[in-house]
Enzyme design. Structure first.
Site, PDB file in Angstrom:
ATOM      1  N   GLY A  20       7.470  10.044   2.718  1.00 58.77           N
ATOM      2  CA  GLY A  20       6.974  10.794   1.578  1.00 58.77           C
ATOM      3  C   GLY A  20       6.398   9.957   0.459  1.00 58.77           C
ATOM      4  N   LYS A  21       5.877   8.777   0.792  1.00 61.20           N
ATOM      5  CA  LYS A  21       5.307   7.911  -0.245  1.00 61.20           C
ATOM      6  C   LYS A  21       4.130   8.584  -0.955  1.00 61.20           C
ATOM      7  CE  LYS A  21       4.400   4.637   2.685  1.00 61.20           C
ATOM      8  NZ  LYS A  21       5.012   5.240   3.890  1.00 61.20           N
ATOM      9  N   ASP A  45      -3.667   2.638   2.275  1.00 52.78           N
ATOM     10  CA  ASP A  45      -3.314   2.937   3.658  1.00 52.78           C
ATOM     11  C   ASP A  45      -4.584   3.176   4.466  1.00 52.78           C
ATOM     12  OD1 ASP A  45      -2.331   3.921   6.055  1.00 52.78           O
ATOM     13  OD2 ASP A  45      -0.774   5.135   5.112  1.00 52.78           O
TER      14      ASP A  45
END
Length: 581
Positions: A20-21, A45
């Site tokens: 859940g970043k 990311d």
């Protein structure tokens, strides 16, 4: 809840994939913006889903988030960054050098190493050059899954050290003069990362043993980098409202994991975000993270009548009929690739086959998942440090008799480049695939972005090997044809019955198709709908899953397996057998 009253200028959210970043980084940015702060959220990311969570199409420059004054976001696109970096390095020589020389330079900048350093350049500008983010009060970094994040965070020292120790004038990244200009920027980036007054790193985890192990490993490695301002965020903590067996098992498993938390991690300042049954996509869901409404679960669980896909056993039986080959689990970080890979490997071994289970994931957990010896099953992990050492020694041993001392010194410098790790790991990956000729190889692969870079590296790898005087093993030359052979390689796309994992997996399927690789089946993990839970909150979450299960089963794949959330953790031989149904 997210402790934002005294938030420093820079906030990092990191942790194991799927914890859940992105949700917490976006919720924090939203909360700060709604207090009047000017906030920039940055995703580093390669498989970012920032656009989806914020419901705003993003680019490589700050884009205002719809409906939230003061909040902007951007995605660092590694490929676009690499193209810009390549042109920046080559452009000064156009019209001066012959066309063949320009082409050679462009080829030199086409490898995975260039992608990595170019993406890092973009990250370093945002952290190391205050002027680049002067329009914002806070910069929030939604970082990639842990293995990639730690590599990103250690790059400033790695590249600075490489610049300091190289004197040959060129590298796998081209003229060292181009790198030397970045040296001050990298130094400033390291300094800001380790300044507790300006930077806080939030270690995001679930109340899950694997996620907490990963957070503890991250805590140690960040301490080695001098990063001291750390906090722990436990995301999605669930409490049972009655005596439903699945709900009670979920609460008990979470409690046990928190009680067994490593001491150093437990000593960090901690924040807890409760379980939210309706997902975390969209501004309304993000606001619910910051300020959850009082429990409003229905008294009666919603009924569902959707037809569910079958379990994993039928897929394993079909795989076993081939007698040999490669099985690869792929998908977004945290969706259960390791569990599925371990379950398939154990089930194939139980059917009498010789099976080797391995991983290319820097944050490998396959040994913990299997937890014991099983007849016919062997385990390994591709260790980047060991592979680099072996490859370096192989190249140098062959060169010592053919090069004079000066040339050998230049080669040794070149082999200290971070590109060497890409080559060494790629060779190891090809070697493991080659073992599929003599039995089954089950590969638990890295999260999506890293995996695609790995599969895309064949041509760049070839050029890099020739440049460093290495050799091209037969396993490497045969790799792409084997991956494209549906009779030899079976790709299992693993996902969760949620918006972001399904959409990310759908993009992965498109990327694989462009590489000539057709996924064989999809596996949907940890379904609360399939668990049969009648707990109101969990059943509400189960109803939320239905459109994503239907999307996969009806539109995305001819083969699909659905695995329920299991009261007994799927760890060890007995636990993994629960998936073979």
């Amino acid at each position: 809840m997210l402790d934002l009253d005294q938030a420093p200028r820079y906030l990092f959210f990191t942790g194991k994939g799927g914890v859940g970043k992105t949700s917490l980084s976006c919720a924090s940015g939203l909360a700060l913006a709604e207090t009047g702060k000017r906030v920039l959220i940055v995703s580093t990311d390669p498989a970012s889903n920032l656009d989806e969570v914020l419901e705003t199409p993003l680019a490589g420059t700050p884009t205002p988030v719809r409906g939230v004054p003061g909040l902007s976001a951007l995605n660092i696109d590694p490929e676009a960054a690499a193209a810009a970096y390549r042109e920046r390095m080559v452009a000064p020589y156009r019209g001066i050098l012959p066309a063949a020389a320009i082409q050679s330079m462009e080829e030199q900048f086409s490898g995975a190493c260039t992608v990595e350093i170019a993406a890092f350049d973009e990250f370093a500008k945002l952290l190391g050059e205050p002027a680049s983010t002067a329009d914002f009060d806070h910069v929030i970094f939604d970082t990639a899954p842990t293995g990639h994040t730690l590599r990103l965070l250690t790059l400033p020292s790695a590249w600075s050290g490489y610049i300091d120790s190289s004197h040959g004038g060129a590298s796998c990244l081209g003229p060292l003069a181009g790198l030397e200009k970045q040296k001050a920027l990298y130094a400033a980036t390291v300094e800001r990362l380790s300044d507790p007054a300006r930077t806080r790193v939030v270690l995001v985890a679930r109340a899950d043993a694997a996620a907490l192990r990963e957070a503890e490993r991250t805590r140690h490695e960040l301490a080695e980098l001098g990063v001291a301002n750390l906090q722990l965020a436990i995301n999605g903590l669930f409490y049972a409202a009655g005596n439903d067996p699945v709900a009670l098992a979920m609460e008990q498993r979470s409690s046990a994991a928190l009680l067994a938390m490593p001491g150093g991690l437990g000593a960090l300042p901690r924040r807890v975000v409760p379980f939210l049954p309706r997902g975390t996509v969209g501004l309304a869901a993000l606001r619910a993270i910051v300020a959850p409404a009082p429990a409003a679960a229905p008294e009666v669980a919603p009924a569902t009548s959707t037809k569910l896909p079958g379990g994993l056993a039928a897929l394993i039986d079909e795989l076993a009929s081939a007698g040999r080959g490669v099985v690869m689990t792929m998908g977004k970080g945290g969706v259960g690739k390791t569990t599925v890979a371990a379950a398939v490997a154990v089930a194939l071994a139980r059917r009498g086959h010789r099976v080797h289970l391995t991983t290319t994931d820097p944050a490998a957990h396959v040994a913990a998942a299997v937890d014991g010896e099983i007849a016919g099953l062997s385990l390994s992990r591709i260790d980047p440090t060991a592979e680099v050492a072996a490859y370096t020694e192989e190249v140098l041993s062959k060169a010592r008799g053919a090069l004079d001392d000066s040339a050998l010194a230049l080669l040794e410098e070149d082999l200290r480049s971070p590109c060497t790790e890409e080559i060494a790991v790629f060779r190891a990956f090809a070697r493991e695939v080659d073992r599929g000729n003599d039995g089954f190889v089950v590969l638990d692969t890295a999260p999506t972005g890293h995996t695609i870079l790995l599969l895309d590296a064949a041509e760049a790898y070839h050029r890099e090997v020739l440049r460093t005087r290495g050799e091209m093993p037969a396993a490497v030359t045969q790799l792409l044809p084997r991956l494209r052979d549906p009779a030899f390689t079976h790709v299992l796309i693993v996902t969760l019955p949620e918006a972001t994992p399904v959409h990310e997996a759908e993009r992965l399927q498109g990327d694989l198709a462009r590489a000539g690789i057709q996924p064989w089946a999809w596996v949907i993990e940890q379904s609360l709908l399939a668990s049969g839970s009648r707990d109101p909150l969990l059943a509400l979450r189960g109803a939320y899953e239905i459109p994503y299960i239907r999307r996969v089963a009806d539109s995305l794949s001819p083969r699909c397996a659905l695995i329920p959330w299991l009261a007994e953790a799927p760890v060890g031989s007995a636990g993994l057998r629960q998936l073979d149904v």
